[in-house]
Design a protein around this motif. Structure first.
Motif, short mmCIF file in Angstrom:
data_model
loop_
_atom_site.label_atom_id
_atom_site.label_comp_id
_atom_site.label_asym_id
_atom_site.label_seq_id
_atom_site.Cartn_x
_atom_site.Cartn_y
_atom_site.Cartn_z
N ARG A 123 9.29 -11.11 42.68
CA ARG A 123 9.48 -9.73 42.23
C ARG A 123 10.80 -9.19 42.76
N PHE A 124 11.50 -8.45 41.95
CA PHE A 124 12.61 -7.61 42.41
C PHE A 124 12.67 -6.38 41.54
N HIS A 125 13.32 -5.34 42.05
CA HIS A 125 13.15 -4.00 41.50
C HIS A 125 14.43 -3.33 41.05
N LEU A 151 19.61 -6.60 30.70
CA LEU A 151 18.46 -6.98 31.53
C LEU A 151 17.84 -5.75 32.19
N ALA A 152 18.67 -4.84 32.69
CA ALA A 152 18.14 -3.62 33.31
C ALA A 152 17.32 -2.83 32.30
N ARG A 153 17.80 -2.80 31.09
CA ARG A 153 17.09 -2.08 30.02
C ARG A 153 15.76 -2.79 29.69
N GLU A 154 15.82 -4.11 29.56
CA GLU A 154 14.62 -4.88 29.23
C GLU A 154 13.57 -4.79 30.34
N TRP A 155 14.02 -4.88 31.60
CA TRP A 155 13.09 -4.88 32.72
C TRP A 155 12.79 -3.48 33.24
N ASP A 156 13.52 -2.49 32.75
CA ASP A 156 13.37 -1.10 33.19
C ASP A 156 13.57 -0.99 34.70
N ARG A 188 18.90 3.71 34.61
CA ARG A 188 19.06 4.54 35.80
C ARG A 188 20.15 3.97 36.71
N PHE A 189 20.97 4.87 37.27
CA PHE A 189 22.09 4.48 38.13
C PHE A 189 22.06 5.30 39.41
N THR A 308 10.09 10.86 47.57
CA THR A 308 9.85 11.35 46.21
C THR A 308 10.96 10.98 45.25
N ASN A 309 12.20 11.30 45.61
CA ASN A 309 13.32 11.01 44.70
C ASN A 309 13.50 9.51 44.50
N THR A 310 13.31 8.75 45.55
CA THR A 310 13.49 7.30 45.47
C THR A 310 12.42 6.67 44.59
N LEU A 311 11.19 7.12 44.72
CA LEU A 311 10.11 6.59 43.88
C LEU A 311 10.35 6.93 42.41
N ARG A 312 10.87 8.12 42.16
CA ARG A 312 11.16 8.50 40.77
C ARG A 312 12.29 7.65 40.20
N TYR A 313 13.29 7.40 41.03
CA TYR A 313 14.40 6.53 40.62
C TYR A 313 13.92 5.10 40.35
N LEU A 314 13.07 4.58 41.22
CA LEU A 314 12.57 3.22 41.06
C LEU A 314 11.63 3.08 39.86
N LYS A 315 10.86 4.12 39.59
CA LYS A 315 9.87 4.10 38.51
C LYS A 315 9.03 2.83 38.59
N LEU A 316 8.39 2.64 39.73
CA LEU A 316 7.65 1.41 39.97
C LEU A 316 6.50 1.25 38.99
#
Length: 323
Positions: A123-125, A151-156, A188-189, A308-316
């Motif tokens: 797994r990588f994020h 790839l970023a788009r495909e893997w979100d 996301r960047f 909070t902000n980091t979890l939203r950015y990661l969108k796990l």
């Protein structure tokens, strides 16, 4: 939960052979050091130079891409880090959110093929780019490196990209990173290092729905601003704060950009030392000092910028990995 969103695992042969500092960090040491200060999770990625570069030039501080030990940029480093997190030390590794490193300019199709294979095993994020040291123009991410956008788009998954504002760094200008974010609104960047406190860039991050920034290596960047060093934005463009007080700067950034600021230490690069033109330059902080600056703010701010902000950015897709 406190997430440190910017950490390097492994070793950097360029820094080691050239005599620069730091040049290595072990996963276990990072977790033990940060954990003792209250950090619970870490976004991690490899160091910057890679084995497909010409290591024979590193002692002279030169960059080359022939006669490497490997062929594909970061293929060895990404696998090595992920195996350390997932196989060698799984207890510590469960506290990490690994990102893979890429070179946006060289052998990009081969890199992408390696990442596709690697994702079937580990797994990588997200995807990390530090284009300054490897002298790869970040704008090439929209050209040779477009496969990584795909790839970023495909893997979100998101990007973290090293940013700079000094004119001599033609490879990682913060405004170029934000141009990429604007041109790819479905990806996301994160622009690292608070865009070197460039207010125009920070305001632009705030305006873009798919952009964030981290404050990695915060304390030494504050020292640089207080001393008007060229690696941070000049006063005319600099975010207004008291740079003699890193905790004050952190609080002011969190107030000005409440939803876009993610806290990160840049371990072990919260310190830097090197001989430049025969003179030793040193900017020295500690993990503890980075955390002290964070914890000087109230609980709401701490939770917001370090979770909070980091979890939203990661969108796990599955936040269960954090427990």
């Amino acid at each position: 939960m406190l997430i440190d969103c910017h950490n390097h695992i492994g070793a950097d042969m360029l820094f080691y052979l050239h005599g620069d500092f730091p040049y290595a960090q072990q996963l276990v040491d990072m977790v033990h050091t940060g954990g003792s200060l209250g950090i619970t999770h870490w976004i991690v990625f490899p160091f910057v130079s890679y084995a497909a570069m010409d290591v024979t030039k590193f002692r002279r501080g030169e960059i080359g891409f022939e006669h490497g030990l490997e062929t594909v940029p970061y293929a060895f480093e990404n696998r090595r880090m992920l195996e350390e997190c997932h196989s060698l030390f799984p207890a510590e590794g469960r506290k990490t959110l690994p990102f893979v490193m890429v070179d946006p300019m060289r052998h990009t199709d081969a890199q992408a093929a390696e990442l596709v294979r690697l994702r079937k095993e580990h797994r990588f994020h997200g995807i990390k780019i530090q284009s300054t040291i490897i002298q790869a123009d970040i704008k090439r991410l929209a050209h040779e490196g477009r496969v990584f956008l795909d790839l970023a788009r495909e893997w979100d998954v998101p990007f973290i990209i090293h940013s700079s504002v000094i004119e001599s760094d033609v490879w990682a200008q913060a405004h170029d990173i934000l141009d990429l974010a604007e041109a790819n609104p479905d990806i996301r960047f994160c622009a690292a290092h608070s865009c070197r406190f460039d207010k125009e860039c920070l305001d632009r991050v705030n305006e873009l729905p798919n952009a964030w920034f981290d404050n990695s290596a915060h304390c030494i960047h504050c020292e640089g601003a207080a001393a008007d060093k060229p690696f941070v934005a000049p006063k005319v463009r600099r975010f207004d704060s008291d740079y003699t007080d890193p905790a004050r700067v952190l609080a002011d950034l969190a107030a000005a950009y409440p939803d876009k600021f993610m806290w990160g230490s840049d371990s072990p690069f919260y310190s830097y030392a090197a001989a430049i033109s025969g003179k030793v330059e040193k900017l020295i902080s500690t993990y503890e000092r980075e955390v002290v600056a964070l914890k000087a703010s109230g609980p709401e701010v701490i939770q917001r910028i370090a979770a909070t902000n980091t979890l939203r950015y990661l969108k796990l897709p599955d936040e269960g990995i954090l427990h």
